[in-house]
Write a protein that holds these residues in place. Structure first.
Motif, PDB file in Angstrom:
ATOM      1  N   TYR A  37      80.753  44.534  68.047  1.00  0.00           N
ATOM      2  CA  TYR A  37      81.237  44.870  66.708  1.00  0.00           C
ATOM      3  C   TYR A  37      81.646  43.606  65.972  1.00  0.00           C
ATOM      4  O   TYR A  37      82.217  42.702  66.573  1.00  0.00           O
ATOM      5  N   LYS A  38      81.360  43.600  64.690  1.00  0.00           N
ATOM      6  CA  LYS A  38      81.708  42.411  63.927  1.00  0.00           C
ATOM      7  C   LYS A  38      82.409  42.813  62.624  1.00  0.00           C
ATOM      8  O   LYS A  38      81.958  43.726  61.935  1.00  0.00           O
ATOM      9  N   LEU A  39      83.475  42.107  62.326  1.00  0.00           N
ATOM     10  CA  LEU A  39      84.181  42.371  61.073  1.00  0.00           C
ATOM     11  C   LEU A  39      83.647  41.420  60.007  1.00  0.00           C
ATOM     12  O   LEU A  39      83.148  40.334  60.338  1.00  0.00           O
ATOM     13  N   PRO A  40      83.749  41.788  58.737  1.00  0.00           N
ATOM     14  CA  PRO A  40      83.250  40.881  57.687  1.00  0.00           C
ATOM     15  C   PRO A  40      83.962  39.527  57.750  1.00  0.00           C
ATOM     16  O   PRO A  40      85.165  39.471  58.021  1.00  0.00           O
ATOM     17  N   LYS A  41      83.197  38.472  57.490  1.00  0.00           N
ATOM     18  CA  LYS A  41      83.753  37.104  57.561  1.00  0.00           C
ATOM     19  C   LYS A  41      84.905  36.926  56.578  1.00  0.00           C
ATOM     20  O   LYS A  41      85.852  36.203  56.832  1.00  0.00           O
ATOM     21  N   SER A  42      84.804  37.592  55.431  1.00  0.00           N
ATOM     22  CA  SER A  42      85.787  37.361  54.364  1.00  0.00           C
ATOM     23  C   SER A  42      87.034  38.236  54.509  1.00  0.00           C
ATOM     24  O   SER A  42      87.848  38.311  53.592  1.00  0.00           O
ATOM     25  N   LEU A  43      87.169  38.895  55.657  1.00  0.00           N
ATOM     26  CA  LEU A  43      88.333  39.780  55.859  1.00  0.00           C
ATOM     27  C   LEU A  43      89.480  39.017  56.511  1.00  0.00           C
ATOM     28  O   LEU A  43      89.292  38.288  57.480  1.00  0.00           O
ATOM     29  N   GLU A  44      90.688  39.191  55.963  1.00  0.00           N
ATOM     30  CA  GLU A  44      91.886  38.648  56.610  1.00  0.00           C
ATOM     31  C   GLU A  44      92.663  39.826  57.192  1.00  0.00           C
ATOM     32  O   GLU A  44      92.848  40.835  56.507  1.00  0.00           O
ATOM     33  N   SER A  45      93.120  39.682  58.451  1.00  0.00           N
ATOM     34  CA  SER A  45      93.821  40.809  59.091  1.00  0.00           C
ATOM     35  C   SER A  45      95.262  40.444  59.421  1.00  0.00           C
ATOM     36  O   SER A  45      95.538  39.324  59.872  1.00  0.00           O
ATOM     37  N   PHE A  46      96.150  41.392  59.201  1.00  0.00           N
ATOM     38  CA  PHE A  46      97.579  41.185  59.471  1.00  0.00           C
ATOM     39  C   PHE A  46      98.144  42.381  60.222  1.00  0.00           C
ATOM     40  O   PHE A  46      97.708  43.514  60.005  1.00  0.00           O
ATOM     41  N   LYS A  47      99.140  42.107  61.082  1.00  0.00           N
ATOM     42  CA  LYS A  47      99.856  43.224  61.702  1.00  0.00           C
ATOM     43  C   LYS A  47     101.335  43.108  61.363  1.00  0.00           C
ATOM     44  O   LYS A  47     101.899  42.000  61.344  1.00  0.00           O
ATOM     45  N   LEU A  48     101.912  44.257  61.074  1.00  0.00           N
ATOM     46  CA  LEU A  48     103.320  44.300  60.668  1.00  0.00           C
ATOM     47  C   LEU A  48     104.069  45.211  61.634  1.00  0.00           C
ATOM     48  O   LEU A  48     103.743  46.395  61.752  1.00  0.00           O
ATOM     49  N   VAL A  49     105.044  44.658  62.342  1.00  0.00           N
ATOM     50  CA  VAL A  49     105.783  45.502  63.276  1.00  0.00           C
ATOM     51  C   VAL A  49     106.944  46.146  62.518  1.00  0.00           C
ATOM     52  O   VAL A  49     107.684  45.472  61.812  1.00  0.00           O
ATOM     53  N   CYS A  50     107.056  47.470  62.658  1.00  0.00           N
ATOM     54  CA  CYS A  50     108.142  48.143  61.949  1.00  0.00           C
ATOM     55  C   CYS A  50     108.769  49.242  62.798  1.00  0.00           C
ATOM     56  O   CYS A  50     108.140  49.733  63.738  1.00  0.00           O
ATOM     57  N   ARG A  51     110.009  49.610  62.453  1.00  0.00           N
ATOM     58  CA  ARG A  51     110.674  50.685  63.190  1.00  0.00           C
ATOM     59  C   ARG A  51     110.036  51.998  62.782  1.00  0.00           C
ATOM     60  O   ARG A  51     109.873  52.265  61.590  1.00  0.00           O
ATOM     61  N   SER A  52     109.709  52.819  63.783  1.00  0.00           N
ATOM     62  CA  SER A  52     108.851  53.963  63.480  1.00  0.00           C
ATOM     63  C   SER A  52     109.474  54.899  62.443  1.00  0.00           C
ATOM     64  O   SER A  52     108.779  55.452  61.597  1.00  0.00           O
ATOM     65  N   LYS A  53     110.810  55.079  62.486  1.00  0.00           N
ATOM     66  CA  LYS A  53     111.429  56.008  61.534  1.00  0.00           C
ATOM     67  C   LYS A  53     111.402  55.467  60.111  1.00  0.00           C
ATOM     68  O   LYS A  53     111.538  56.216  59.150  1.00  0.00           O
ATOM     69  N   LEU A  54     111.230  54.158  59.984  1.00  0.00           N
ATOM     70  CA  LEU A  54     111.251  53.560  58.641  1.00  0.00           C
ATOM     71  C   LEU A  54     109.848  53.206  58.131  1.00  0.00           C
ATOM     72  O   LEU A  54     109.704  52.498  57.141  1.00  0.00           O
ATOM     73  N   LYS A  55     108.840  53.720  58.803  1.00  0.00           N
ATOM     74  CA  LYS A  55     107.468  53.353  58.424  1.00  0.00           C
ATOM     75  C   LYS A  55     107.147  53.590  56.944  1.00  0.00           C
ATOM     76  O   LYS A  55     106.591  52.710  56.282  1.00  0.00           O
ATOM     77  N   PRO A  56     107.516  54.758  56.394  1.00  0.00           N
ATOM     78  CA  PRO A  56     107.193  54.971  54.972  1.00  0.00           C
ATOM     79  C   PRO A  56     107.842  53.919  54.078  1.00  0.00           C
ATOM     80  O   PRO A  56     107.251  53.491  53.082  1.00  0.00           O
ATOM     81  N   LEU A  57     109.037  53.496  54.500  1.00  0.00           N
ATOM     82  CA  LEU A  57     109.747  52.466  53.733  1.00  0.00           C
ATOM     83  C   LEU A  57     108.965  51.150  53.724  1.00  0.00           C
ATOM     84  O   LEU A  57     108.807  50.497  52.694  1.00  0.00           O
ATOM     85  N   TYR A  58     108.492  50.794  54.912  1.00  0.00           N
ATOM     86  CA  TYR A  58     107.688  49.559  55.035  1.00  0.00           C
ATOM     87  C   TYR A  58     106.434  49.671  54.177  1.00  0.00           C
ATOM     88  O   TYR A  58     106.036  48.725  53.515  1.00  0.00           O
ATOM     89  N   LEU A  59     105.850  50.865  54.219  1.00  0.00           N
ATOM     90  CA  LEU A  59     104.611  51.042  53.446  1.00  0.00           C
ATOM     91  C   LEU A  59     104.868  50.838  51.949  1.00  0.00           C
ATOM     92  O   LEU A  59     104.133  50.099  51.288  1.00  0.00           O
ATOM     93  N   VAL A  60     105.933  51.467  51.451  1.00  0.00           N
ATOM     94  CA  VAL A  60     106.217  51.331  50.015  1.00  0.00           C
ATOM     95  C   VAL A  60     106.524  49.866  49.681  1.00  0.00           C
ATOM     96  O   VAL A  60     106.027  49.327  48.688  1.00  0.00           O
ATOM     97  N   ALA A  61     107.314  49.223  50.556  1.00  0.00           N
ATOM     98  CA  ALA A  61     107.645  47.807  50.304  1.00  0.00           C
ATOM     99  C   ALA A  61     106.368  46.967  50.282  1.00  0.00           C
ATOM    100  O   ALA A  61     106.194  46.106  49.407  1.00  0.00           O
TER     101      ALA A  61
END
Ligand SMILES: Nc1ncnc2c1ncn2[C@@H]1O[C@H](COP(=O)(O)OP(=O)(O)OP(=O)(O)O)[C@@H](O)[C@H]1O
Length: 530
Positions: free
Chosen positions: A300-324
């Protein structure tokens, strides 16, 4: 598992998959460098703003119009947004450009209606330039309207005696290329008079791995059987037909009406960004000397121009992280993926209760009826909504201009899911970002999942504590409102289920509606057959 075993390359079971053509060896090529390209098609491409062909398009061109001369069936495994649609559409249209008689010669099957519409647009941008007609069979309009688009009725002279038998024999397909979803395709095969796959030269199964899971009325075995010549099937001259269809069997390799000229082999093209290597699945396609075209060393190959990030968050506050996160992205077009239809609905309802946000949100899932979905997608395409909350099922292959960000609200369970989700951005060489929200305990599993892909670097990202904390009061009130909303919905539902009179009323309304729909279909069919 030890380190060594991690680096052992998985060898495909199918021998022909072990020596693929590497698409990365090809370079983007200006249209002027394709001497055999029909000048009318060149002009049509230029009108679409296309000045050159992408590597996958050049590679497929080589194997079809170029020296490969369509001798083998083509299997393409190339990243999302690399231009696979035009890679098959262009050679097919070029090959059919000089056809003399109109009949159905190319069939393109796709898993969803929105995807089929998208692909039809690509064909419609080039095919009319060489006099070809493109049809659509997806159930967007009534079956009667669809039949009148697809089937040409003979023009009866005013004094010619009317004999329905003769009329049936004269019915012909009014399109050269058909883009279809499996369900409507089977409807036409089973019941539309004059609909025939007898002259089919090209069969494209786009998003192959997804379609091979779609067993609707055994569409694939039926299509394969109906496009095999009688000598191939070993049935001699006995014609095995699905009830209702007229001439659906290819005759002994000689096309009717072409004065003994040998009928060309049916060419199959299968494509996906995550093409299956499972021999039992691939064998369903009955491929002829297949040739695999793939990008990169890993499966499998991802597009060359894609940048990927991971954000660790507390599960109960996930919607908050998303809005932020969405707030930091401003009003950029973004798509948020959840793991199910229910969580898509819950999340979009919750976000609406946040009150004034600097972006408009929309929900997109199987929970909605098709017209509603299409409307939502249109608004998103036009930029009237900036954030689409969606499920995986609906978005594979979707090409929406200007999506800058993909957010995995729920971690994808499989690498294939990650590839298709991330692939909604960074298309056609444009830049794009993919964010994945993770709980601490998911990080290890997520890293493991990404190992299966090329371009798999995914860096940790974080949000300013202030931006998250400042949203807490809004979040609490939105949660309250969501709770009330869900409670009133449950109460309404239980009122209906506990009230036998209401329940009966609903049943009756539903039965009447179903009867009306059935009547309509029968009437429409009768209209089409007379
Ligand atoms: N030669 C080209 N020049 C410029 N743009 C192109 C060219 N070919 C395709 N595109 C554009 O690239 C985008 C992606 O193309 P397409 O949808 O065919 O990708 P794909 O490989 O099928 O992706 P997916 O695997 O997600 O379905 C489209 O917007 C299309 O218009």
């Amino acid at each position: 598992m030890g380190d060594d075993s991690q680096h052992v390359k998985r060898v495909p079971h199918l021998p022909w998959m072990r020596n693929p053509v590497d698409i990365d060896q090809f370079e983007e090529r200006p249209l002027g460098f394709l001497p055999s390209l029909d000048s009318r098609l060149k002009e049509a491409l230029q009108k679409m703003g296309i000045q050159s062909l992408f590597p996958v398009q050049v590679a497929v061109w080589q194997e079809t119009i170029g020296p490969g001369a369509f001798e083998r069936d083509i299997c393409v495994n190339s990243p999302t947004g690399s231009g696979k649609t035009l890679a098959y559409a262009l050679p097919i249209v070029q090959m059919l450009a000089h056809r003399k008689i109109r009949c159905l010669r190319a069939l393109v099957v796709l898993p969803t209606r929105d995807l089929a519409l998208q692909v039809k647009e690509v064909f419609s941008a080039i095919a009319p330039a060489v006099g070809l007609r493109v049809g659509l069979a997806v159930g967007q309009s009534s079956i009667a309207d669809e039949i009148s688009e697809l089937i040409e009725r003979p023009k009866l002279g005013s004094c010619s005696p009317f004999d329905p038998e003769d009329v049936y024999m004269e019915l012909q397909t009014a399109v050269d290329i058909l883009v279809a979803t499996p369900g409507r395709l089977m409807d036409h095969i089973n019941m539309t008079k004059g609909f025939s796959l007898e002259h089919l030269c090209y069969l494209v199964v786009d998003e192959t791995d997804r379609l091979l899971r779609e067993a609707y009325q055994s569409w694939l075995p039926n299509v394969i059987r109906l496009t095999q010549s009688t000598d191939q099937t070993g049935h001699g001259t006995s014609v095995h037909m699905i009830p209702g269809s007229l001439t659906t069997m290819r005759r002994c390799g000689v096309e009717k009406g072409f004065k003994g000229k040998v009928y060309p082999r049916l060419v199959k093209m299968i494509l996906s960004a995550t093409l299956t290597q499972d021999p039992s699945k691939i064998s369903q396609l009955d491929l002829h000397h297949p040739l695999l075209l793939t990008s990169g060393a890993k499966r499998y190959k991802l597009p060359k121009s894609l940048e990927s990030f991971k954000l660790v968050c507390r599960s109960k506050l996930k919607p908050l992280y998303l809005v932020a996160l969405l707030q930091t992205l401003g009003a950029e077009k973004s798509i948020v993926f959840t793991s199910s239809v229910e969580s898509t609905h819950r999340l979009s309802t919750l976000l609406k209760f946040f009150g004034e946000l600097p972006f408009k949100i929309s929900e997109y899932s199987r929970r909605q009826r098709q017209p509603v979905r299409s409307k939502k997608l249109k608004a998103f395409r036009e930029g009237k909504t900036q954030v689409l909350i969606a499920t995986d099922a609906m978005t594979r292959g979707m090409d929406v201009e200007g999506i800058r960000n993909v957010i995995n609200y729920d971690m994808p369970a499989f690498v294939k899911t990650y590839i298709h989700r991330a692939g909604r951005t960074a298309r056609a060489g444009q830049s794009g970002r993919c964010f994945t929200l993770l709980r601490q305990d998911e990080v290890k599993r997520f890293n493991k999942l990404l190992e299966k892909a090329d371009n798999n670097s995914c860096i940790f990202d974080s949000l300013a504590t202030d931006s998250v904390e400042s949203l807490r009061p809004l979040y609490s009130s939105a949660l309250e409102k969501l709770k009330e909303h869900e409670q009133s919905w449950t109460a309404r539902k239980s009122r209906i289920s506990f009230n036998p009179e209401l329940k009966q009323l609903f049943k009756n309304v539903l039965t009447v509606k179903l009867c009306r729909i059935k009547d309509c279909i029968v009437r429409e069919r009768a209209l089409c057959l007379v």
